[in-house]
Design a protein around this motif. Structure first.
Motif, mmCIF file in Angstrom:
data_model
loop_
_atom_site.group_PDB
_atom_site.id
_atom_site.type_symbol
_atom_site.label_atom_id
_atom_site.label_comp_id
_atom_site.label_asym_id
_atom_site.label_seq_id
_atom_site.Cartn_x
_atom_site.Cartn_y
_atom_site.Cartn_z
ATOM 1 N N GLU A 1 0.829 -1.208 0.000
ATOM 2 C CA GLU A 1 0.000 0.000 0.000
ATOM 3 C C GLU A 1 0.860 1.253 0.000
ATOM 4 N N GLN A 2 1.897 1.261 0.851
ATOM 5 C CA GLN A 2 2.761 2.433 0.945
ATOM 6 C C GLN A 2 3.523 2.666 -0.352
ATOM 7 N N MET A 3 3.840 1.580 -1.069
ATOM 8 C CA MET A 3 4.620 1.699 -2.293
ATOM 9 C C MET A 3 3.908 2.545 -3.345
ATOM 10 N N THR A 4 2.580 2.576 -3.293
ATOM 11 C CA THR A 4 1.837 3.316 -4.318
ATOM 12 C C THR A 4 2.009 4.820 -4.187
ATOM 13 N N THR A 5 2.466 5.297 -3.020
ATOM 14 C CA THR A 5 2.689 6.736 -2.838
ATOM 15 C C THR A 5 4.147 7.046 -2.503
ATOM 16 N N ALA A 6 5.015 6.049 -2.639
ATOM 17 C CA ALA A 6 6.429 6.257 -2.319
ATOM 18 C C ALA A 6 7.124 7.013 -3.445
ATOM 19 N N GLN A 7 8.089 7.845 -3.069
ATOM 20 C CA GLN A 7 8.797 8.678 -4.038
ATOM 21 C C GLN A 7 10.305 8.482 -3.922
ATOM 22 N N ALA A 8 10.995 8.768 -5.009
ATOM 23 C CA ALA A 8 12.450 8.689 -5.046
ATOM 24 C C ALA A 8 13.031 10.093 -5.106
ATOM 25 N N PRO A 9 14.231 10.295 -4.594
ATOM 26 C CA PRO A 9 14.882 11.602 -4.714
ATOM 27 C C PRO A 9 15.260 11.863 -6.172
ATOM 28 N N PRO A 10 15.600 13.086 -6.521
ATOM 29 C CA PRO A 10 15.954 13.391 -7.914
ATOM 30 C C PRO A 10 17.141 12.558 -8.392
#
Length: 424
Positions: A371-380
């Motif tokens: 569930e959390q993976m769907t809103t997880a982000q990576a740095p530039p």
């Protein structure tokens, strides 16, 4: 990236190779670079692969299933220690003595792609829509993908369920206000610390950045030409993060190695971490302890967000067996293969549909990570990110331990980031 034996972060050593096209097959334009088609009809020869940590130890035997399907191909895996991996890859690109395929840590993508060493991902072979959006984003540099996500990690809350119930607060806080109430409540219920958050030092940016994203902050502008740290949203996140330390809810110092035993003993009410802590707590707490722990998605500010890490698979521009290399990467991206790899290594799949069967579908704890993976982000994905991350670590420590004004810290991060530049 996770800072364990599986993933370490080395110092930047940016190479300066010119970006050149492969010249194989029909060209397909992807972003600002050119991806060439892959011919998988008659695969043969040896595919050399560099892999790190547990993956380097297990991939060779696992790849036998691929060679059974492709008997004219040999997969030759070299296990590389994580602490030597960055410099080994950089040196190999500079000397043009690369393997066909290598694992690439997500925060290294900007550096190695901009060096000209990586082959753009062929869209005729790899379908970006099958991956978690944040994971795919970690492969993109300047609008072009240069790798394929292999496995992923993200951060959630680990909460002492009994303490939360005793305090009369929810162990699954939905908002920042809920998180504050939960942390303070568990401290009132007997925990020495309501929550543990990293107060600066190496890697603290991975714990803090989700708060910035939750507040609506952006790290860079849309075309990744300018840093945007000095904004009200970023200052808001720093201010909120600081409150846990100024209110005495989170420790400013936690001796190394005491997090797990202190959590098991009820001295710490909650902490933020990745999937590897399931095993660590099972080992520290013993049989049945995990039944007393609630895993919850990180709470939302303006929006919900977490950090996504893991590792990608890249094919080098100078790969001697490019077609077979990409075919092997495609095979490793198959949902069933991803599920089998999880069973072998506990690496969480980057392909979303791999979560639809087996333990990945039925395990409630793993479902929280999905569930959390769907809103997880990576740095530039920029070559200088590790240098920028070090700046965030340093200024965040001043905010948490010395009470530095969050606006002053945001301005300092902005100025230093502009001085470092993007490296692009």
């Amino acid at each position: 990236m996770r800072r364990t034996a599986r993933i370490g972060v080395a110092a930047l050593a940016v190479t300066t190779l010119a970006l050149t096209a492969c010249g194989r097959g029909d060209d397909t334009t992807t972003g600002d670079a050119t991806a060439t088609a892959v011919d998988t009809d008659e695969l043969s020869g040896t595919v050399t692969v560099w892999a790190m940590g547990t993956e380097g130890e297990k991939l060779g035997a696992f790849a036998e299933a691929f060679t059974e399907e492709n008997p004219d191909v040999t997969i030759d895996v070299t296990a590389v220690p994580w602490d030597a991996a960055h410099d080994k890859i950089a040196t190999a690109i500079a000397a043009d003595e690369v393997p066909d395929v290598s694992m690439i840590g997500t925060t290294w993508m900007g550096e190695f792609a901009s060096s000209g060493g990586l082959d753009p991902t062929p869209p005729d072979l790899i379908d970006e829509s099958t991956f978690f959006e944040g994971a795919w984003g970690s492969t993109e540099v300047g609008g072009t993908s240069y790798a394929v996500p292999w496995y992923v990690e993200t951060r959630v809350l680990y909460v002492d369920t009994a303490l939360a119930e005793q305090a009369g607060v929810s162990p699954t806080p939905a908002t920042w206000d809920d998180l504050t109430a939960m942390s303070k409540g568990m401290q009132s219920a007997g925990a020495q610390w309501g929550i543990n958050l990293q107060p600066g030092q190496t890697g603290a940016w991975q714990t803090f950045l989700p708060f910035a994203w939750q507040a609506g902050a952006e790290i860079m502008n849309a075309d990744q030409t300018e840093f945007t740290f000095d904004t009200p949203e970023f200052v808001e996140a720093l201010t909120y993060y600081q409150s846990f330390f100024t209110d005495g809810v989170a420790p400013k110092e936690l001796p190394e190695g005491t997090l797990e035993p202190d959590f098991v003993a009820g001295k710490i009410g909650a902490f933020q971490s990745g999937p590897w802590h399931i095993g660590l707590l099972d080992e520290s707490g013993g049989e049945g302890f995990l039944d007393t722990v609630t895993l919850a998605p990180l709470p939302a500010g303006e929006t919900q967000a977490s950090f996504i890490g893991g590792s990608n698979l890249a094919v080098f521009k100078s790969a001697e067996n490019r077609d077979a290399a990409w075919a092997f990467v495609q095979w490793l991206s198959d949902p069933e293969v991803q599920a089998d790899w999880y069973a072998e290594t506990s690496d969480l799949p980057a392909v979303q549909s791999a979560w639809e069967s087996g333990d990945l579908a039925s395990d409630e704890r793993l479902a929280v990570f999905g569930e959390q993976m769907t809103t997880a982000q990576a740095p530039p994905a920029i070559p200088t990110w590790e240098q920028i991350a070090n700046v965030i670590d340093t200024e965040l420590e001043k905010v948490c331990k010395s009470g530095m004004d969050p606006q002053e810290a945001a301005t300092a991060i902005q100025q230093q980031a502009e001085s470092i530049g993007t490296g692009l």
